[in-house]
Design an enzyme around this catalytic site. Structure first.
Site: not given
Length: 171
Positions: A12, A88, A96
């Site tokens: 998140c 989220c 990422c």
């Protein structure tokens, strides 16, 4: 996948509520099969007190829970991840890090209970809603024969678990 314990990372943005709830719940419910971790792209540095209160009320261990950066899991010596779930929408849209081992990923978006304004009771209810949604998805993960499914089938099932009721109805 032939493995005895699977490592799961819940991501998140702030790593203070949803990802913490998911980490703690999976570690409690999946003991022996799964080890869960959580992290944030921009961690807030502390766990939301309402998340801790809810976990403690449900007799889920909160020892060691902390808000941390996802960078910890991209470093040498970090646990090799089997699964990465974004919980989220902001984290789902971010680039990422490259996770060693090419873990299977899926988006399990849940509304941010920490963003709810209102009375203490209303905020508590928001945390309970998020926890209920996350625990239901985690229970579906726990019911999967992970060890017996091929990577493509497993990826598909995990993405399906993350779909909302509205997305299921729209099919």
């Amino acid at each position: 996948m032939t493995k005895t314990v699977f490592n799961v990372l819940f991501l998140c943005t702030g790593n203070s509520a949803r990802s913490i709830l998911a980490e703690a719940y999976l570690n409690a419910a999946g003991r022996g099969r799964f080890t869960a971790y959580s992290a944030g792209s921009h961690p807030g540095g502390k766990v939301n007190p309402l998340a801790l209160e809810l976990l403690e009320k449900n007799r889920i261990d909160t020892a060691g829970l902390r808000s941390k950066s996802w960078d910890e899991f991209a470093r040498p010596g970090a646990p090799l991840l089997d699964f990465v779930f974004t919980v989220c929408d902001n984290a789902a849209d971010e680039v990422c890090p490259i996770w060693p081992g090419q873990p299977i990923s899926a988006h399990w978006g849940v509304k941010d209970p920490a963003a709810v304004e209102g009375s203490h009771d209303e905020r508590r209810k928001a945390f309970l809603r998020a926890f209920t949604e996350l625990s239901a998805r985690i229970n579906l993960l726990l019911a999967l024969p992970v060890e017996k499914l091929d990577r493509i089938t497993l990826q598909s099932r995990l993405r399906e678990i993350g779909k909302t009721e509205e997305q299921h109805r729209a099919r």
